[in-house]
Structure formats: structure tokens, C-alpha cells
Write a protein that holds these residues in place. Structure first.
Motif, PDB file in Angstrom:
ATOM      1  N   TRP A 168      46.178  33.888  65.261  1.00  0.00           N
ATOM      2  CA  TRP A 168      46.389  35.996  65.893  1.00  0.00           C
ATOM      3  C   TRP A 168      46.801  37.042  64.596  1.00  0.00           C
ATOM      4  CZ3 TRP A 168      50.802  39.300  65.412  1.00  0.00           C
ATOM      5  CH2 TRP A 168      50.458  40.319  66.429  1.00  0.00           C
ATOM      6  N   VAL A 169      47.574  36.197  63.354  1.00  0.00           N
ATOM      7  CA  VAL A 169      48.590  37.087  62.349  1.00  0.00           C
ATOM      8  C   VAL A 169      47.614  37.850  61.461  1.00  0.00           C
ATOM      9  CG1 VAL A 169      49.821  36.996  60.300  1.00  0.00           C
ATOM     10  CG2 VAL A 169      50.599  35.862  62.299  1.00  0.00           C
ATOM     11  N   GLN A 170      45.960  36.630  60.979  1.00  0.00           N
ATOM     12  CA  GLN A 170      44.832  36.188  60.275  1.00  0.00           C
ATOM     13  C   GLN A 170      44.127  38.135  60.810  1.00  0.00           C
ATOM     14  OE1 GLN A 170      42.921  32.894  60.648  1.00  0.00           O
ATOM     15  NE2 GLN A 170      44.515  31.964  58.512  1.00  0.00           N
ATOM     16  N   ARG A 171      43.567  37.562  62.290  1.00  0.00           N
ATOM     17  CA  ARG A 171      42.857  38.257  62.612  1.00  0.00           C
ATOM     18  C   ARG A 171      43.654  39.936  62.940  1.00  0.00           C
ATOM     19  NH1 ARG A 171      41.522  34.467  66.311  1.00  0.00           N
ATOM     20  NH2 ARG A 171      43.455  34.732  67.616  1.00  0.00           N
ATOM     21  N   HIS A 172      45.025  39.995  63.224  1.00  0.00           N
ATOM     22  CA  HIS A 172      45.541  41.188  63.531  1.00  0.00           C
ATOM     23  C   HIS A 172      45.784  42.312  61.921  1.00  0.00           C
ATOM     24  CE1 HIS A 172      48.282  44.292  65.724  1.00  0.00           C
ATOM     25  NE2 HIS A 172      48.966  43.481  64.205  1.00  0.00           N
ATOM     26  N   PHE A 173      45.757  41.126  61.683  1.00  0.00           N
ATOM     27  CA  PHE A 173      45.892  42.236  59.550  1.00  0.00           C
ATOM     28  C   PHE A 173      44.330  42.485  59.098  1.00  0.00           C
ATOM     29  CE2 PHE A 173      50.846  40.138  59.110  1.00  0.00           C
ATOM     30  CZ  PHE A 173      50.743  41.481  59.081  1.00  0.00           C
ATOM     31  N   GLN A 174      43.883  41.433  59.803  1.00  0.00           N
ATOM     32  CA  GLN A 174      42.107  41.896  59.152  1.00  0.00           C
ATOM     33  C   GLN A 174      41.280  43.334  60.237  1.00  0.00           C
ATOM     34  OE1 GLN A 174      39.496  39.159  59.492  1.00  0.00           O
ATOM     35  NE2 GLN A 174      37.420  40.455  59.812  1.00  0.00           N
ATOM     36  N   HIS A 175      42.195  44.203  61.450  1.00  0.00           N
ATOM     37  CA  HIS A 175      41.943  44.900  62.181  1.00  0.00           C
ATOM     38  C   HIS A 175      43.228  45.946  61.577  1.00  0.00           C
ATOM     39  CE1 HIS A 175      39.722  43.392  64.840  1.00  0.00           C
ATOM     40  NE2 HIS A 175      40.381  42.076  65.189  1.00  0.00           N
ATOM     41  N   LEU A 176      44.284  45.963  61.146  1.00  0.00           N
ATOM     42  CA  LEU A 176      45.466  46.625  60.102  1.00  0.00           C
ATOM     43  C   LEU A 176      44.633  47.502  59.282  1.00  0.00           C
ATOM     44  CD1 LEU A 176      49.012  44.749  61.135  1.00  0.00           C
ATOM     45  CD2 LEU A 176      47.765  47.306  61.643  1.00  0.00           C
ATOM     46  N   LEU A 177      44.157  46.088  58.633  1.00  0.00           N
ATOM     47  CA  LEU A 177      43.738  47.064  57.203  1.00  0.00           C
ATOM     48  C   LEU A 177      42.325  47.792  57.530  1.00  0.00           C
ATOM     49  CD1 LEU A 177      43.781  43.818  54.859  1.00  0.00           C
ATOM     50  CD2 LEU A 177      44.833  45.518  54.735  1.00  0.00           C
ATOM     51  N   ARG A 178      41.025  47.554  58.125  1.00  0.00           N
ATOM     52  CA  ARG A 178      40.024  48.067  58.706  1.00  0.00           C
ATOM     53  C   ARG A 178      40.765  49.703  58.845  1.00  0.00           C
ATOM     54  NH1 ARG A 178      36.582  43.319  60.362  1.00  0.00           N
ATOM     55  NH2 ARG A 178      36.058  42.873  58.302  1.00  0.00           N
ATOM     56  N   ASP A 179      41.919  50.003  60.329  1.00  0.00           N
ATOM     57  CA  ASP A 179      42.115  50.535  61.242  1.00  0.00           C
ATOM     58  C   ASP A 179      42.836  51.866  59.889  1.00  0.00           C
ATOM     59  OD1 ASP A 179      41.497  49.928  63.381  1.00  0.00           O
ATOM     60  OD2 ASP A 179      43.966  49.448  64.093  1.00  0.00           O
ATOM     61  N   ARG A 180      43.491  51.227  59.030  1.00  0.00           N
ATOM     62  CA  ARG A 180      43.919  52.020  57.104  1.00  0.00           C
ATOM     63  C   ARG A 180      42.734  52.346  56.539  1.00  0.00           C
ATOM     64  NH1 ARG A 180      49.696  50.704  57.612  1.00  0.00           N
ATOM     65  NH2 ARG A 180      50.039  50.385  59.960  1.00  0.00           N
ATOM     66  N   ASN A 181      41.938  52.237  56.650  1.00  0.00           N
ATOM     67  CA  ASN A 181      40.627  52.433  55.784  1.00  0.00           C
ATOM     68  C   ASN A 181      40.683  52.091  54.387  1.00  0.00           C
ATOM     69  OD1 ASN A 181      39.407  54.139  57.677  1.00  0.00           O
ATOM     70  ND2 ASN A 181      40.809  55.785  57.004  1.00  0.00           N
ATOM     71  N   ILE A 182      40.991  50.548  54.650  1.00  0.00           N
ATOM     72  CA  ILE A 182      41.373  49.695  53.059  1.00  0.00           C
ATOM     73  C   ILE A 182      40.077  49.168  53.072  1.00  0.00           C
ATOM     74  CG2 ILE A 182      42.339  47.807  52.111  1.00  0.00           C
ATOM     75  CD1 ILE A 182      45.113  49.215  52.990  1.00  0.00           C
ATOM     76  N   GLN A 183      39.216  48.696  52.227  1.00  0.00           N
ATOM     77  CA  GLN A 183      37.255  48.539  52.330  1.00  0.00           C
ATOM     78  C   GLN A 183      38.814  46.995  52.337  1.00  0.00           C
ATOM     79  OE1 GLN A 183      34.575  50.024  52.843  1.00  0.00           O
ATOM     80  NE2 GLN A 183      36.890  51.696  53.467  1.00  0.00           N
ATOM     81  N   LEU A 184      37.846  45.748  52.497  1.00  0.00           N
ATOM     82  CA  LEU A 184      38.180  44.521  52.831  1.00  0.00           C
ATOM     83  C   LEU A 184      36.987  43.757  52.542  1.00  0.00           C
ATOM     84  CD1 LEU A 184      39.912  42.443  53.560  1.00  0.00           C
ATOM     85  CD2 LEU A 184      39.279  42.155  55.917  1.00  0.00           C
ATOM     86  N   TYR A 185      36.368  42.661  51.234  1.00  0.00           N
ATOM     87  CA  TYR A 185      35.771  42.099  50.554  1.00  0.00           C
ATOM     88  C   TYR A 185      36.220  40.551  50.859  1.00  0.00           C
ATOM     89  CZ  TYR A 185      35.024  46.538  49.361  1.00  0.00           C
ATOM     90  OH  TYR A 185      34.433  47.811  48.615  1.00  0.00           O
ATOM     91  N   LEU A 186      35.622  40.499  52.221  1.00  0.00           N
ATOM     92  CA  LEU A 186      35.925  38.059  52.350  1.00  0.00           C
ATOM     93  C   LEU A 186      34.930  37.288  51.540  1.00  0.00           C
ATOM     94  CD1 LEU A 186      37.561  38.441  56.046  1.00  0.00           C
ATOM     95  CD2 LEU A 186      38.445  38.499  53.860  1.00  0.00           C
ATOM     96  N   GLY A 187      35.132  36.385  50.987  1.00  0.00           N
ATOM     97  CA  GLY A 187      34.357  35.751  51.135  1.00  0.00           C
ATOM     98  C   GLY A 187      33.458  36.491  49.290  1.00  0.00           C
ATOM     99  N   GLU A 188      34.677  36.793  48.579  1.00  0.00           N
ATOM    100  CA  GLU A 188      34.092  37.809  47.480  1.00  0.00           C
ATOM    101  C   GLU A 188      35.101  36.893  46.423  1.00  0.00           C
ATOM    102  OE1 GLU A 188      31.243  38.962  46.519  1.00  0.00           O
ATOM    103  OE2 GLU A 188      30.553  39.420  48.667  1.00  0.00           O
ATOM    104  N   THR A 189      34.354  36.054  45.742  1.00  0.00           N
ATOM    105  CA  THR A 189      34.868  35.766  43.837  1.00  0.00           C
ATOM    106  C   THR A 189      35.004  37.005  43.032  1.00  0.00           C
ATOM    107  OG1 THR A 189      35.244  34.190  45.097  1.00  0.00           O
ATOM    108  CG2 THR A 189      35.416  33.473  42.205  1.00  0.00           C
ATOM    109  N   VAL A 190      36.020  37.430  42.051  1.00  0.00           N
ATOM    110  CA  VAL A 190      35.892  38.053  41.219  1.00  0.00           C
ATOM    111  C   VAL A 190      35.311  37.611  40.463  1.00  0.00           C
ATOM    112  CG1 VAL A 190      36.884  40.031  40.454  1.00  0.00           C
ATOM    113  CG2 VAL A 190      37.025  40.240  42.519  1.00  0.00           C
ATOM    114  N   GLU A 191      34.797  38.272  39.405  1.00  0.00           N
ATOM    115  CA  GLU A 191      34.385  37.340  38.235  1.00  0.00           C
ATOM    116  C   GLU A 191      34.122  38.584  36.821  1.00  0.00           C
ATOM    117  OE1 GLU A 191      30.516  35.636  37.950  1.00  0.00           O
ATOM    118  OE2 GLU A 191      31.163  33.441  39.171  1.00  0.00           O
ATOM    119  N   GLY A 192      34.305  39.891  37.000  1.00  0.00           N
ATOM    120  CA  GLY A 192      34.769  40.429  35.950  1.00  0.00           C
ATOM    121  C   GLY A 192      35.166  41.791  36.383  1.00  0.00           C
ATOM    122  N   ILE A 193      35.807  42.330  35.285  1.00  0.00           N
ATOM    123  CA  ILE A 193      35.940  44.284  35.406  1.00  0.00           C
ATOM    124  C   ILE A 193      35.139  44.413  33.704  1.00  0.00           C
ATOM    125  CG2 ILE A 193      37.991  44.919  35.552  1.00  0.00           C
ATOM    126  CD1 ILE A 193      39.583  42.916  37.053  1.00  0.00           C
ATOM    127  N   ALA A 194      35.074  45.565  34.355  1.00  0.00           N
ATOM    128  CA  ALA A 194      34.511  46.773  33.192  1.00  0.00           C
ATOM    129  C   ALA A 194      33.955  47.662  33.637  1.00  0.00           C
ATOM    130  CB  ALA A 194      33.157  45.836  32.524  1.00  0.00           C
TER     131      ALA A 194
END
Length: 751
Positions: A211-237
């Protein structure tokens, strides 16, 4: 603690100012350990409370509301505070190695330094890519970003655990507030921002229920925070984040809130660690491999319990940790600690509400934020009101008596033993370059009763002496401050320091403990003398109630190059090199009224040498100079005025002042020497008109290791100030002018 009744016999060193150690320090303040010297090694002088940190990021709490003042806490607990970072542990000799201090000896050591995010090897931190820990560096980055929000901002957060999600929501709130504030002063704002949250798992907050996981997922999207699940960051440039899937997202700034990591020196010390490098401890929070080492908080892993790295466990470990430290020091059996399996998490959502997570249960509401706020403020209040809650009985009747020494000898019987001196001086020699000074005929290397120095032909000897009780608990730092203070008289005369004799009073302690105190003290003094190209040639040490130190300093100068107080001439300008305010600030610290950063600023000023400032003044035609110390700015200025028979026009608003000094004065906090210094106001022509000015009392504030005040020709002022600031004296300011004295008129006029 009265060291003559309970001489120091053991050293407890706490490395890190985490939650567990803060609670331990509070307990030790209420219940001192007789005969035990306690030292806290912490890089920052205040420590953040993790429960309030996201609210601080959102702007709900001021810095001081969510940081524990370690200086005040250590003062209440009679603990030596060393502001430095540990970088190693020598378990063969039981010493903690630091960046800027000599190694610190211990009998028992406890480590509570937290953790840092796990970063891929290819991602070095920079001014645009930071970790959420260490927190001071993260906050410095965040403050700067909030003050300089670009017209278009893409902010990346790597890590979708509790920390990453909570930061995303609270950063979002604060950035919206910043932009709304800017729009009030602009017809139309074109600024905007986007927060991107990356998480390698398919579900956010993996340690919480669905419930907490799903609730925060909705909160983030309601605040227009872009969510990327299942993504492993490999580089910054080039302002973009690259993921293993091929996804590329523009990101100007990045915060890493990934899994916890331990510093390498922990494993390198020889301690048994877990697979991630954290100290493996038993149920008593004691290292499984070294009985003299304890650990708590994120840096520790309990061998029999698997628990996440969460602040709630560090808080709960505080009480059992301090109990077992006390038991270890007294030779008693240790008590096992069993951490709870389930715990209540209250997670702020950045909008005056919070989510409660407990086991399979979850709730969201504003009343939960109110509850969280009350709990957090109550926790912080335990430290901010410590001085008022302590009772005299806590200090007078400690719970476990040590072996008292009923009487200490006086006279020469109070001297420190020769074997201690020989060992300390040998350690000091081993750390210094082996350079023979031709002008030191007999010094530390000789067994004679006195030192002998050679005065260069055509020069005169300039001599001065200072000695005072320690105003900081760190003996190494105190050695530096007192040496700078003592040398300043030599610099103020335009002389070059040559040699010094030390005089020290060491607290009653066993022989090994006195040796360590003297070693730390003289190491600080010799470091400062060496920087000034002067040498220690002898001294005298005795036992006493409290630590005190001073130096008799010798300098050489050309007779025609001496700077004296009687050298003020009409038409000259007065320049002051350092801000004033140390007297009121340290008086406030004694009353637990000073912010940690105020004392940090005062110390930074006090350990700054006046040597290069004196050279600047000589190069720019100065004819008079003095150092600002115990009599305060006006007291020392009046000495110059009387000797020179001139008048001064002083600009009060131009006088540089240390941060917090005005706040302390306005609270009515004065040094004990202030009333005597105030008598110099009789030399102020408009004294009665200035009595109500909020800055006026600071002119009489006694200084320790203050700056230089010198007079230079008006044509040289700009060049002199530029040279001073280039030499590091960034507060150097022209504060007044010199005029002919008129008969019957007081000598100083203040505007």
C-alpha cells in the motif's frame, strides 16, 4: 569533573557525531564517568537529525532546528571536541588517525560515522553531482541550488528507497516555493523545473508494504515527478543521465540516494567487516574481532540480526551503546541488545502531511505530520535543553567512584615528570624537519638549565609572554590558538619571531594520559611556531585543575623598523585585519547560547596568523601597530591614541564583526572582562549618544588571537587592503582616520 579528585586514567574516544553518539553524550553529561577522559572526533561541529532533514530541505525547519549542536553537547558532558575527520584506525597502538590532528590515543573507541551512497566507479562527485551523504556537503549543494535556480532545471535523483522518494517530494515543494517567491517580483516567470527519479527495482520503497509503495507512486506522479522504474543508471555526461536500457534523460544536477557504503579505512584497519565493509558487531554492539572497539548506527552490522540502515535503529542503539561503553570502562559484563523487528516510519510528503508505515499497515494524513513534528521536536529538545535539565548532583555524586588521589603536591612537586617530557619531546622531534638553527646555541636538544640564543648583529630582541586557560577542549587546537595569540605581539612590533619558551598546566592524570595531553598541546604549538619559522627552545610544565598554556616569545627586529603604539600621525588611516567578537561568542558558548557555526568561525579567525598582515603593513608604510586582544578594540586603540597624542574618527559600521557576535551582545551576554574594558569609553567624545547603539558594546569585547590594527598613509590604503585580502585576510577593513588632537576634547569620535 574535578580531575584532582578523579585523575584521568582512561580514554574513551567517540568517532563520529551520529545519533547513537549524540544520545550517548547526553547520557554522559547527566552521569559523568569519573577518571575517564572522553573525546569526540567529528568533522562538522553540529550533526543533522535525519528525521527532520527532509523537512529542512522543504524549508519547514531552520538549520539549527534540525541540527544537534555538538559543541554545546560536549561542553555539557565535559567532553573534548576535535573537529576533524578520522581516516584510519591503528589497532596495534590503539590510536585514531585524523587528517589534521596527531593520532588520538584510546582505551575504548566507539564508531558512529554513518554511511555514504554506493557510487559506480565512473561517477566521481562534483559540484553538479552529489551524494545525499555526507549530509553537510549535500546541504551546501542544496542551499546553493535554491539560491541560484536556473531558468530551466532538470534534477535527477538516483535511488527509489525511502530516502530518495522523501527527498524528491520535499525538493519539489521547496523549488516550487522558490519560484513562487521569484514570481512576486517579476511580471512573468519563464522558469521551470522537472525532477526525475530513477530506481533499478520495479517497486519503490522496497522495505515497506505494497500500500505504501503504490501510494507514493501515485503521489510522485500527482506532483509531476518523472518516475523511471526498472532503470539502472550507467553514465552521466553532458547534462544527461544514461541508463542500461538505452534511456537517456536530460539532468543538470544529480543526487545519489543509493545503497549504503562504508569508508575503506574501516576494513583496512583490520576490523572484521561484513560483505559491504561495515563493522560486524555482536549483541553488545562490540566488534566481533576487537574488544576495545564498539560501533553503532549505519556503520555497524549486527551479526545476529538483519536490519536496514535506518535512523530509527541508530536512535534506539544510543542507550544500550552508552551502557556497554560504561560497563567496558568499569570492567563489567556487557549487556545484549535486541533490535525490534517492526518499527513505525513516518515519511513526510512535502506538503504538511505524512505517511505512516508499520508492517502491513499504511495511513496518510495531515495529523500524521503533526505527530511526526511533535516527535521530532521532542527528540531535539532533549539536547537543546540539556544545560537546564542537568542537576548539580549529577556532577557531584557520580555513579561509580574512581581511585581518588587525596592530595597533590605543590611547588616543584607539581612538575610533570622528566620521563613524560623526554618521550613527548622525542615524538615532537621525530615529526619535525631536522634543521639546525645557527642562532639557537642551546635548545631542546641540550640538557642545560636554560636556552641560549644568538641575536643577529644590528638587531634588537623583542620579547613578550602570554598564558591563559584553555577556551577550547581540543588541546591540539588550543596549542595553535594560544601560540598565534602569543606571537601576535611580536608581529605587531614589526619583528620576526625567532624562538619561544612554553609554560603549560596539565590536568591531573595518570602518566600515559598526561603524556598524550602534552603531546597534543605541544604538537599544536610547534606546528604554529614552525609555520612562523620559529622554534621551541624550552619551557616548564606543572599539574593543575585545568589545562592552561602560554608562551614567552622572542623576536628580532631592526631598531629603525619597529612598529610602536606611539607612531600614529594625522592624515593616516586605520586598518583592522580580523573581525571582533570572540569574547562574547565564547561567553555565549559557556551558557549554551552560541550556534556551532559561530564558534567555528571564531576558531577559524583565531588560528589565522598575523604574520603576513604585519609584513603587508611594513611594505605599505605603516608607522604604528598593535594586536587586538584582552582590552578590546577600543582599549587597544586608546593605548595608541594616548601614546601618539592624536585624535581618531572611528566608523562603527565599518568594524568587521564575527557572525553571531551582535546576536550574543543583544542577548546581554558579555565576557567577564567587559565591565573593566568599558571604562575606556571615557575617551569617546560622543559616548552618551552611542550607548544604545547595538554594535557599541563590541568595541569593548576582549579578543583572543585577534587581528592587527595599524595606521598607514592614506595614499597606501587601497594597495594595502588589496595586499591583505590577497594574503587571506578577507575581513581587512579601513575603520577610521587619524587627526590632530584638540585640547579639552576626548580623543575618539565614533560615527
Amino acid at each position: 569533573m574535578n580531575s584532582s579528585t578523579h585523575p584521568i586514567s582512561k580514554d574513551l574516544v567517540l568517532v563520529g557525531g551520529g545519533h547513537s553518539h549524540a544520545i550517548a553524550l547526553r547520557t554522559l553529561a547527566m552521569h559523568p564517568l569519573p577518571g575517564v577522559r572522553i573525546t569526540l572526533i567529528s568533522d562538522p561541529s553540529d550533526t543533522p537529525y535525519s528525521g527532520m532533514l527532509p523537512g529542512h530541505v522543504a524549508g519547514f525547519y531552520a538549520h539549527e532546528e534540525c541540527h544537534i549542536n555538538l559543541r554545546s553537547l560536549c561542553q555539557a558532558a565535559q567532553v573534548t571536541l576535535i573537529c576533524d575527520r578520522a581516516i584510519g584506525l591503528d589497532l596495534a597502538t590503539n590510536r585514531v588517525q585524523c587528517i589534521n590532528h596527531p593520532a588520538i590515543a584510546f582505551d575504548i573507541v566507539s564508531i558512529d560515522i554513518g554511511s555514504t551512497p554506493i557510487l559506480p566507479p565512473a561517477f566521481p562527485l562534483s559540484k553538479h553531482h552529489v551524494g545525499a551523504k555526507p549530509i553537510p556537503a549535500f546541504l551546501e549543494w542544496w542551499y546553493h541550488l535554491c539560491e541560484n535556480v536556473p531558468s530551466s532545471l532538470n534534477l535527477g535523483i538516483v535511488g527509489g528507497g525511502t530516502g530518495g522518494v522523501e527527498l524528491a517530494l520535499n525538493m519539489n515543494h521547496r523549488l516550487e516555493e522558490v519560484l513562487r517567491h521569484q514570481e512576486r517580483y517579476q511580471e512573468r516567470s519563464e522558469q521551470h523545473f522537472t525532477i526525475h527519479l530513477f530506481h533499478r527495482g520495479q517497486q519503490l520503497l522496497p522495505n515497506h508494504n505494497r500500500w505504501v509503495q503504490r501510494h507514493f507512486q501515485h503521489l510522485l506522479r500527482d506532483r509531476n515527478i518523472q518516475l523511471y522504474l526498472g532503470e539502472t543508471v550507467e553514465g552521466i555526461a553532458e547534462g544527461a543521465i544514461f541508463c542500461a536500457s538505452g534511456l537517456t534523460v536530460p539532468c543538470d544536477e544529480t543526487v545519489w540516494v543509493t545503497g549504503a557504503a562504508a569508508p575503506r579505512w574501516i576494513a583496512q584497519s583490520g576490523l572484521t567487516v561484513d560483505a559491504d565493509g561495515f563493522i560486524l558487531v555482536n549483541d553488545a554492539l562490540q566488534s566481533v574481532s576487537h574488544s576495545q572497539v564498539f560501533a553503532a548506527g549505519d556503520i555497524a552490522t549486527m551479526s545476529h540480526y538483519s536490519r536496514p540502515k535506518a535512523g530509527v535503529f541508530a536512535v534506539r542503539q544510543g542507550k544500550p551503546l552508552v551502557e556497554n561503553l560504561q560497563n567496558a570502562l568499569r570492567g563489567r559484563s556487557l549487556k545484549p541488545y535486541r533490535p525490534q523487528k517492526n518499527y513505525l516510519s513516518l515519511i513526510g510528503t512535502g506538503d504538511d502531511s505524512a505517511v505512516a508505515s508499520y508492517g502491513i499497515l499504511g495511513l496518510h494524513g495531515r495529523w500524521l505530520w503533526t505527530l511526526k513534528d511533535q516527535i521530532d521536536r521532542a527528540f531535539m529538545n532533549r539536547f537543546t535543553t540539556l544545560a537546564e535539565t542537568m542537576t548539580p548532583d549529577d556532577a557531584i555524586h557520580p555513579s561509580s567512584p574512581a581511585s581518588p588521589i587525596s592530595m597533590r603536591c605543590l611547588g616543584c612537586g607539581a612538575k610533570i615528570g622528566s620521563s613524560i617530557l623526554e618521550r613527548v619531546l622525542q615524538r615532537i622531534r621525530d615529526e619535525l624537519p631536522n634543521a639546525k638553527r645557527e642562532d639557537i646555541l642551546l635548545g631542546l636538544d641540550d640538557p642545560d638549565d636554560a636556552a641560549v640564543v644568538q641575536i643577529p648583529s644590528g638587531n634588537v630582541m623583542v620579547q613578550t609572554i602570554d598564558y591563559f586557560p584553555a577556551l577550547v577542549s581540543d588541546p591540539f587546537l588550543f596549542g595553535q590558538i594560544s601560540t598565534n595569540h602569543s606571537l601576535s605581539d611580536v608581529f605587531a612590533m614589526g619583528a620576526t619571531p625567532q624562538s619561544a619558551l612554553a609554560i603549560a598546566t596539565l590536568p591531573y592524570a595518570t602518566e600515559p594520559k598526561q603524556e598524550e595531553t602534552l603531546y597534543q598541546l605541544l604538537s599544536g604549538a610547534v606546528k604554529t611556531l614552525h609555520q612562523a619559522q620559529a622554534v621551541l627552545i624550552g619551557g616548564h610544565t606543572i599539574e593543575g585543575e585545568t589545562l592552561a598554556f602560554g608562551l614567552a616569545c622572542n623576536g628580532v627586529a631592526r631598531p629603525d623598523r619597529l612598529l610602536r603604539k606611539n607612531g600614529l600621525h594625522p592624515g593616516q588611516v586605520l586598518i583592522l585585519t580580523k573581525p571582533i567578537g570572540t569574547g562574547t561568542l565564547f561567553a555565549a558558548e559557556m551558557r549554551h547560547k552560541a550556534k556551532a557555526r559561530w564558534i567555528d568561525g571564531a576558531i577559524a579567525s583565531m588560528i589565522s596568523s598575523n604574520q603576513h598582515a604585519a609584513t603587508c603593513f611594513l611594505h605599505h608604510g605603516a608607522t604604528a601597530c598593535t594586536d587586538i586582544t584582552g582590552f578590546g578594540l577600543l582599549g587597544h586603540l586608546v593605548e595608541m591614541v594616548k601614546a601618539s597624542r592624536v585624535a581618531i574618527a572611528l566608523q562603527l559600521e565599518a568594524v568587521p564583526m564575527l557572525e553571531g557576535a551582535q546576536d550574543c551582545i543583544q542577548q546581554g551576554i558579555f565576557s567577564s572582562l567587559y565591565p573593566q574594558n568599558l571604562r575606556a569609553s571615557q575617551w569617546v567624545a560622543n559616548d552618551s549618544a552611542l550607548r544604545s547603539h547595538p554594535l557599541f558594546p563590541l568595541l569593548f569585547d576582549p579578543q583572543t588571537s585577534g587581528g592587527l590594527l595599524a595606521s598607514v598613509p592614506s595614499a597606501q590604503v587601497d594597495a594595502c587592503l588589496a595586499a591583505l585580502k590577497a594574503a587571506g585576510y578577507c575581513h581587512s577593513t579601513a575603520i577610521g582616520s587619524v587627526y590632530p588632537k584638540q585640547d579639552g576634547v576626548e580623543a575618539v569620535t565614533i560615527s
